[in-house]
Design a protein around this motif. Sequence first.
Motif, PDB file in Angstrom:
ATOM      1  N   GLY A  83     -19.112 -14.973 -26.154  1.00  0.00           N
ATOM      2  CA  GLY A  83     -18.259 -16.113 -26.445  1.00  0.00           C
ATOM      3  C   GLY A  83     -16.776 -15.809 -26.405  1.00  0.00           C
ATOM      4  N   ASP A  84     -16.381 -14.520 -26.277  1.00  0.00           N
ATOM      5  CA  ASP A  84     -14.955 -14.186 -26.201  1.00  0.00           C
ATOM      6  C   ASP A  84     -14.334 -14.767 -24.938  1.00  0.00           C
ATOM      7  N   LEU A  85     -13.100 -15.315 -25.075  1.00  0.00           N
ATOM      8  CA  LEU A  85     -12.385 -15.855 -23.929  1.00  0.00           C
ATOM      9  C   LEU A  85     -11.829 -14.708 -23.089  1.00  0.00           C
ATOM     10  N   LEU A  86     -12.143 -14.707 -21.789  1.00  0.00           N
ATOM     11  CA  LEU A  86     -11.749 -13.615 -20.910  1.00  0.00           C
ATOM     12  C   LEU A  86     -10.717 -14.051 -19.853  1.00  0.00           C
ATOM     13  N   PHE A  87     -10.958 -15.180 -19.185  1.00  0.00           N
ATOM     14  CA  PHE A  87     -10.057 -15.666 -18.126  1.00  0.00           C
ATOM     15  C   PHE A  87      -9.789 -17.157 -18.352  1.00  0.00           C
ATOM     16  N   VAL A  88      -8.596 -17.584 -17.935  1.00  0.00           N
ATOM     17  CA  VAL A  88      -8.245 -19.001 -17.990  1.00  0.00           C
ATOM     18  C   VAL A  88      -7.717 -19.408 -16.618  1.00  0.00           C
ATOM     19  N   ILE A  89      -8.312 -20.457 -16.044  1.00  0.00           N
ATOM     20  CA  ILE A  89      -7.867 -21.034 -14.769  1.00  0.00           C
ATOM     21  C   ILE A  89      -7.003 -22.264 -15.075  1.00  0.00           C
ATOM     22  N   ASP A  90      -6.008 -22.525 -14.262  1.00  0.00           N
ATOM     23  CA  ASP A  90      -5.101 -23.662 -14.446  1.00  0.00           C
ATOM     24  C   ASP A  90      -5.908 -24.940 -14.675  1.00  0.00           C
ATOM     25  N   LYS A  91      -5.644 -25.588 -15.833  1.00  0.00           N
ATOM     26  CA  LYS A  91      -6.477 -26.709 -16.253  1.00  0.00           C
ATOM     27  C   LYS A  91      -5.930 -28.069 -15.822  1.00  0.00           C
ATOM     28  N   ARG A  92      -4.701 -28.160 -15.375  1.00  0.00           N
ATOM     29  CA  ARG A  92      -4.040 -29.459 -15.227  1.00  0.00           C
ATOM     30  C   ARG A  92      -4.775 -30.406 -14.285  1.00  0.00           C
ATOM     31  N   LEU A  93      -5.240 -29.898 -13.155  1.00  0.00           N
ATOM     32  CA  LEU A  93      -5.959 -30.755 -12.216  1.00  0.00           C
ATOM     33  C   LEU A  93      -7.236 -31.301 -12.844  1.00  0.00           C
ATOM     34  N   TYR A  94      -7.931 -30.483 -13.590  1.00  0.00           N
ATOM     35  CA  TYR A  94      -9.209 -30.894 -14.185  1.00  0.00           C
ATOM     36  C   TYR A  94      -8.990 -31.810 -15.383  1.00  0.00           C
ATOM     37  N   GLN A  95      -7.876 -31.627 -16.111  1.00  0.00           N
ATOM     38  CA  GLN A  95      -7.546 -32.557 -17.187  1.00  0.00           C
ATOM     39  C   GLN A  95      -7.239 -33.949 -16.621  1.00  0.00           C
ATOM     40  N   ALA A  96      -6.525 -33.977 -15.490  1.00  0.00           N
ATOM     41  CA  ALA A  96      -6.231 -35.262 -14.860  1.00  0.00           C
ATOM     42  C   ALA A  96      -7.507 -35.939 -14.360  1.00  0.00           C
ATOM     43  N   THR A  97      -8.398 -35.169 -13.791  1.00  0.00           N
ATOM     44  CA  THR A  97      -9.659 -35.745 -13.303  1.00  0.00           C
ATOM     45  C   THR A  97     -10.465 -36.315 -14.453  1.00  0.00           C
ATOM     46  N   LEU A  98     -10.498 -35.628 -15.591  1.00  0.00           N
ATOM     47  CA  LEU A  98     -11.230 -36.127 -16.757  1.00  0.00           C
ATOM     48  C   LEU A  98     -10.587 -37.411 -17.273  1.00  0.00           C
ATOM     49  N   ALA A  99      -9.242 -37.459 -17.286  1.00  0.00           N
ATOM     50  CA  ALA A  99      -8.563 -38.677 -17.740  1.00  0.00           C
ATOM     51  C   ALA A  99      -8.869 -39.859 -16.821  1.00  0.00           C
ATOM     52  N   ARG A 100      -8.903 -39.614 -15.508  1.00  0.00           N
ATOM     53  CA  ARG A 100      -9.190 -40.690 -14.562  1.00  0.00           C
ATOM     54  C   ARG A 100     -10.615 -41.208 -14.724  1.00  0.00           C
ATOM     55  N   THR A 101     -11.559 -40.320 -14.863  1.00  0.00           N
ATOM     56  CA  THR A 101     -12.954 -40.758 -15.017  1.00  0.00           C
ATOM     57  C   THR A 101     -13.169 -41.446 -16.361  1.00  0.00           C
ATOM     58  N   THR A 102     -12.437 -41.016 -17.376  1.00  0.00           N
ATOM     59  CA  THR A 102     -12.549 -41.688 -18.675  1.00  0.00           C
ATOM     60  C   THR A 102     -12.031 -43.116 -18.586  1.00  0.00           C
ATOM     61  N   ALA A 103     -10.914 -43.302 -17.874  1.00  0.00           N
ATOM     62  CA  ALA A 103     -10.369 -44.651 -17.688  1.00  0.00           C
ATOM     63  C   ALA A 103     -11.335 -45.526 -16.895  1.00  0.00           C
ATOM     64  N   ALA A 104     -11.985 -44.933 -15.892  1.00  0.00           N
ATOM     65  CA  ALA A 104     -12.946 -45.701 -15.088  1.00  0.00           C
ATOM     66  C   ALA A 104     -14.135 -46.122 -15.932  1.00  0.00           C
ATOM     67  N   VAL A 105     -14.560 -45.266 -16.838  1.00  0.00           N
ATOM     68  CA  VAL A 105     -15.671 -45.621 -17.731  1.00  0.00           C
ATOM     69  C   VAL A 105     -15.262 -46.747 -18.659  1.00  0.00           C
ATOM     70  N   ASN A 106     -14.035 -46.694 -19.169  1.00  0.00           N
ATOM     71  CA  ASN A 106     -13.578 -47.768 -20.071  1.00  0.00           C
ATOM     72  C   ASN A 106     -13.518 -49.113 -19.340  1.00  0.00           C
ATOM     73  N   ALA A 107     -13.032 -49.085 -18.089  1.00  0.00           N
ATOM     74  CA  ALA A 107     -12.976 -50.332 -17.308  1.00  0.00           C
ATOM     75  C   ALA A 107     -14.374 -50.856 -17.029  1.00  0.00           C
ATOM     76  N   ALA A 108     -15.288 -49.956 -16.708  1.00  0.00           N
ATOM     77  CA  ALA A 108     -16.664 -50.373 -16.436  1.00  0.00           C
ATOM     78  C   ALA A 108     -17.328 -50.909 -17.688  1.00  0.00           C
ATOM     79  N   GLN A 109     -16.947 -50.356 -18.844  1.00  0.00           N
ATOM     80  CA  GLN A 109     -17.514 -50.855 -20.094  1.00  0.00           C
ATOM     81  C   GLN A 109     -17.081 -52.292 -20.348  1.00  0.00           C
ATOM     82  N   THR A 110     -15.837 -52.584 -20.004  1.00  0.00           N
ATOM     83  CA  THR A 110     -15.344 -53.959 -20.154  1.00  0.00           C
ATOM     84  C   THR A 110     -16.133 -54.906 -19.255  1.00  0.00           C
ATOM     85  N   ARG A 111     -16.327 -54.531 -18.002  1.00  0.00           N
ATOM     86  CA  ARG A 111     -17.101 -55.383 -17.073  1.00  0.00           C
ATOM     87  C   ARG A 111     -18.535 -55.537 -17.557  1.00  0.00           C
ATOM     88  N   LEU A 112     -19.093 -54.462 -18.109  1.00  0.00           N
ATOM     89  CA  LEU A 112     -20.473 -54.526 -18.610  1.00  0.00           C
ATOM     90  C   LEU A 112     -20.569 -55.481 -19.789  1.00  0.00           C
TER      91      LEU A 112
END
Length: 377
Positions: A83-112
């Motif tokens: 469980g020790d942290l060994l390497f860290v890869i640049d997270k910014r692209l993946y944080q943005a992708t998670l934010a975009r998919t979260t917004a898409a889920v919220n919009a789809a929830q409204t339509r649902l």
Amino acid sequence: MAQRLIGAVAIAASLVWAQAALAQGGPPQAPPVTVAKPVVKEIVEQDDYTGRFEAADSVELRARVSGYLEAVRFRDGQIVREGDLLFVIDKRLYQATLARTTAAVNAAQTRLDFARLDFERFERLARSGTAPERQLEQTRQTFQQAQADIAALRADQETARLNLGFTEIRSPLNGRIGRKLVSEGNLVTADQTLLSTIVSIDPIYLNFDIDERSYIAYTRRVQAGEQQSGRAGAGFDVRAGLLDERNMPRVGRLEFLDNRIDPASGTMRARATFPNNDGLLTPGLFGRVQVPGSNPYKAVLIPEEAIGADQDRRFVWVVADDGSVAIRLIRPGPRIDGYRIVRTGLDGSERIVVVGLQRVRPGGRVTAQTIELPQSR
């Protein structure tokens, strides 16, 4: 210590014999020798093999996502925990992708939610006969489509969340990590770039090969119920040591035998597991291992220097109470506890010459100095 004591006794006896012969001026007396009874004790014969230590677990660290390496959080060669942290890869692209998919889920929830309300309203109207069946089916289809859309978007959201988590590479086990193979700032390719390796330390395996004859003898003892099997995790105790360890101080467990004899070498691969609390045992080290080669039995043991050779025969000098000597042919076995096992020829009650064999003559007599051999040397 025992060998020095025997040698000192033999020298003293030789001096006494020589002085007595010179004082009398006559024929020499019976030559002095050192005699002893063989050691008789219960033993287990040991078969010696050599092998190599190997890590019980070994992992190659690779990233599961691509990106630029941002940080390395360990020192080369250090001990790491699961469980020790060994390497860290640049997270910014993946944080943005998670934010975009979260917004898409919220919009789809409204339509649902809207599709659900619309469907429930037309369902009530259809039951009262004020809404056509066709319009009800259309609203049902729209509601079901909205359910499918949000399920797909939630899967994308979970994938984005996983990818963001994969930017942190943690140790999957306890062990020692090697050196970093990629420096900060380099591009890491998913599932391809090797970052480092980790090997477990405790316990550790010792792999070695046993010959076909020993394997057959071992299998017969197992079938007769005289020894536990080394298969399926049953196992039995074995001893091992490193090059500078003389007395095989490490106790392990033989728990694995391969499923076939190697036709090229005529051997079978075996594996013993040893604790490695001190961390001294390292994968790749050469090791010696002793495996029980017999059941416990009473054995007759004599010093190596008490055995004489006549071409292909081996013998000892047996001394009677009156000092007369006679040759006794023996069949020696392997060494154990500093002595040689006597397979046949002695029962342990005889007195044999242990020092001074070169002074003994067939049919002659000797002046015997009796000593007691220690249980081990």
